[in-house]
Write a protein that holds these residues in place. Structure first.
Motif, mmCIF file in Angstrom:
data_model
loop_
_atom_site.group_PDB
_atom_site.id
_atom_site.type_symbol
_atom_site.label_atom_id
_atom_site.label_comp_id
_atom_site.label_asym_id
_atom_site.label_seq_id
_atom_site.Cartn_x
_atom_site.Cartn_y
_atom_site.Cartn_z
ATOM 1 N N GLU A 83 7.104 -3.924 -12.302
ATOM 2 C CA GLU A 83 5.839 -3.898 -11.999
ATOM 3 C C GLU A 83 5.265 -5.326 -12.425
ATOM 4 O O GLU A 83 5.927 -6.057 -12.897
ATOM 5 C CB GLU A 83 4.782 -2.937 -12.791
ATOM 6 C CG GLU A 83 4.874 -3.180 -14.167
ATOM 7 C CD GLU A 83 4.150 -2.067 -15.089
ATOM 8 O OE1 GLU A 83 4.279 -1.114 -14.550
ATOM 9 O OE2 GLU A 83 3.614 -2.260 -16.138
ATOM 10 N N GLU A 114 -3.886 -6.025 -19.649
ATOM 11 C CA GLU A 114 -4.448 -5.048 -18.725
ATOM 12 C C GLU A 114 -4.979 -5.985 -17.531
ATOM 13 O O GLU A 114 -5.589 -6.785 -17.563
ATOM 14 C CB GLU A 114 -5.060 -3.963 -19.143
ATOM 15 C CG GLU A 114 -6.423 -4.398 -19.957
ATOM 16 C CD GLU A 114 -7.284 -3.117 -20.691
ATOM 17 O OE1 GLU A 114 -8.264 -3.129 -20.331
ATOM 18 O OE2 GLU A 114 -6.406 -2.299 -21.225
ATOM 19 N N LYS A 145 2.654 -0.906 -6.479
ATOM 20 C CA LYS A 145 2.253 -0.248 -7.884
ATOM 21 C C LYS A 145 1.190 -1.021 -8.355
ATOM 22 O O LYS A 145 0.103 -0.206 -8.847
ATOM 23 C CB LYS A 145 3.397 -0.355 -8.985
ATOM 24 C CG LYS A 145 4.632 0.579 -8.681
ATOM 25 C CD LYS A 145 5.749 0.185 -9.611
ATOM 26 C CE LYS A 145 6.916 0.948 -9.540
ATOM 27 N NZ LYS A 145 7.955 0.577 -10.465
ATOM 28 N N PHE A 146 0.950 -2.323 -8.305
ATOM 29 C CA PHE A 146 -0.171 -2.966 -8.830
ATOM 30 C C PHE A 146 -1.255 -2.606 -7.980
ATOM 31 O O PHE A 146 -2.461 -2.238 -8.530
ATOM 32 C CB PHE A 146 0.056 -4.489 -8.582
ATOM 33 C CG PHE A 146 -0.901 -5.444 -9.205
ATOM 34 C CD1 PHE A 146 -1.158 -5.434 -10.659
ATOM 35 C CD2 PHE A 146 -2.111 -5.871 -8.350
ATOM 36 C CE1 PHE A 146 -2.499 -6.177 -11.093
ATOM 37 C CE2 PHE A 146 -3.112 -6.669 -8.685
ATOM 38 C CZ PHE A 146 -3.381 -6.690 -10.160
ATOM 39 N N GLN A 149 -3.363 0.794 -8.822
ATOM 40 C CA GLN A 149 -4.030 0.577 -10.000
ATOM 41 C C GLN A 149 -5.349 0.017 -9.749
ATOM 42 O O GLN A 149 -6.370 0.182 -10.866
ATOM 43 C CB GLN A 149 -3.370 -0.263 -11.077
ATOM 44 C CG GLN A 149 -2.047 0.440 -11.280
ATOM 45 C CD GLN A 149 -1.390 -0.479 -12.395
ATOM 46 O OE1 GLN A 149 -1.960 -0.740 -13.352
ATOM 47 N NE2 GLN A 149 -0.326 -1.051 -12.020
ATOM 48 N N SER A 151 -9.378 -0.847 -8.552
ATOM 49 C CA SER A 151 -10.832 -0.268 -8.348
ATOM 50 C C SER A 151 -10.769 -0.157 -6.645
ATOM 51 O O SER A 151 -10.129 -1.395 -5.952
ATOM 52 C CB SER A 151 -11.727 -0.895 -8.912
ATOM 53 O OG SER A 151 -13.073 -0.462 -8.191
ATOM 54 N N GLN A 176 0.604 0.898 -0.098
ATOM 55 C CA GLN A 176 -0.553 0.380 -0.089
ATOM 56 C C GLN A 176 -0.991 -0.621 0.899
ATOM 57 O O GLN A 176 -0.548 -1.431 1.106
ATOM 58 C CB GLN A 176 -0.945 -0.179 -1.717
ATOM 59 C CG GLN A 176 -0.706 0.836 -2.679
ATOM 60 C CD GLN A 176 -1.636 2.088 -2.937
ATOM 61 O OE1 GLN A 176 -2.813 1.962 -2.738
ATOM 62 N NE2 GLN A 176 -0.810 3.116 -3.055
#
Length: 194
Positions: A83, A114, A145-146, A149, A151, A176
């Protein structure tokens, strides 16, 4: 997915054969389109990437982001987790070193635990994009994956050369899409409010 891997290999081969002068010329046009599109927006936090191997060149853009007072973030790879991590960059010369996959990555002291709140915009690299915003990346799944996550408020912007903007690409469940694609010839808007 065999077809996606074959497409990736073919596209990366074609990209590696691009003349450096074309890469420079097209990258400049993409950078200009980026600023035309976003100079009036109230973005503060921008994540980009450190370009390699004839990707759309970003180092000039990274300098411009810093010079214009934006907060710049760059990714680094967490290979053991497959990741991306993120780091705040203040100075390109001091804050980057060669890391995994021979990509310039943020030094450990700059890395964050984070994703920052309210990351406004993420510039996403790819081998190719489809007109519906899906990408052929480099096969690791790190960006998918990023991006998953982030918003829904974070704007995802893909950079690619027009010759690698395709009608479609194979899409898998975890893929994505981006909201905008910028090439040297056009801006493809996939999110209405942009």
């Amino acid at each position: 997915m065999q077809k996606k891997e074959e497409m990736r290999k073919m596209i990366l081969q074609k990209r590696s054969n691009l003349p450096s002068a074309k890469v420079e010329q097209w990258s400049k046009k993409i950078r200009q389109k980026f600023w035309q599109l976003f100079e009036d927006k109230s973005f503060r936090k921008i994540m980009a990437y450190a370009s390699i191997r004839k990707e759309v060149e970003t180092f000039t853009l990274l300098d411009e982001i810093l010079e214009n007072g934006y907060l710049l973030y760059l990714p680094y790879t967490k290979t053991e987790l497959k990741e991306l991590g993120i780091a705040k960059i203040n100075n390109l010369e001091l804050d980057l070193r060669i890391g995994n996959f021979s990509i310039q990555e943020p030094i450990p002291a700059r890395r964050l635990d984070e994703i920052p709140d309210q990351l406004d915009l993420v510039i996403v690299p790819a081998a190719a994009f489809s007109r519906s915003g899906y990408r052929i990346g480099y096969g690791g799944g790190y960006y998918d994956k990023f991006l998953a996550q982030l918003s829904s408020e974070t704007l995802k912007v893909g950079f690619c050369y027009h010759k690698f903007l395709l009608a479609s690409v194979p899409v898998e469940e975890h893929d994505q899409a981006v909201d905008i694609i910028i090439t040297e010839q056009e801006i493809v808007r996939l999110k209405n409010e942009v």
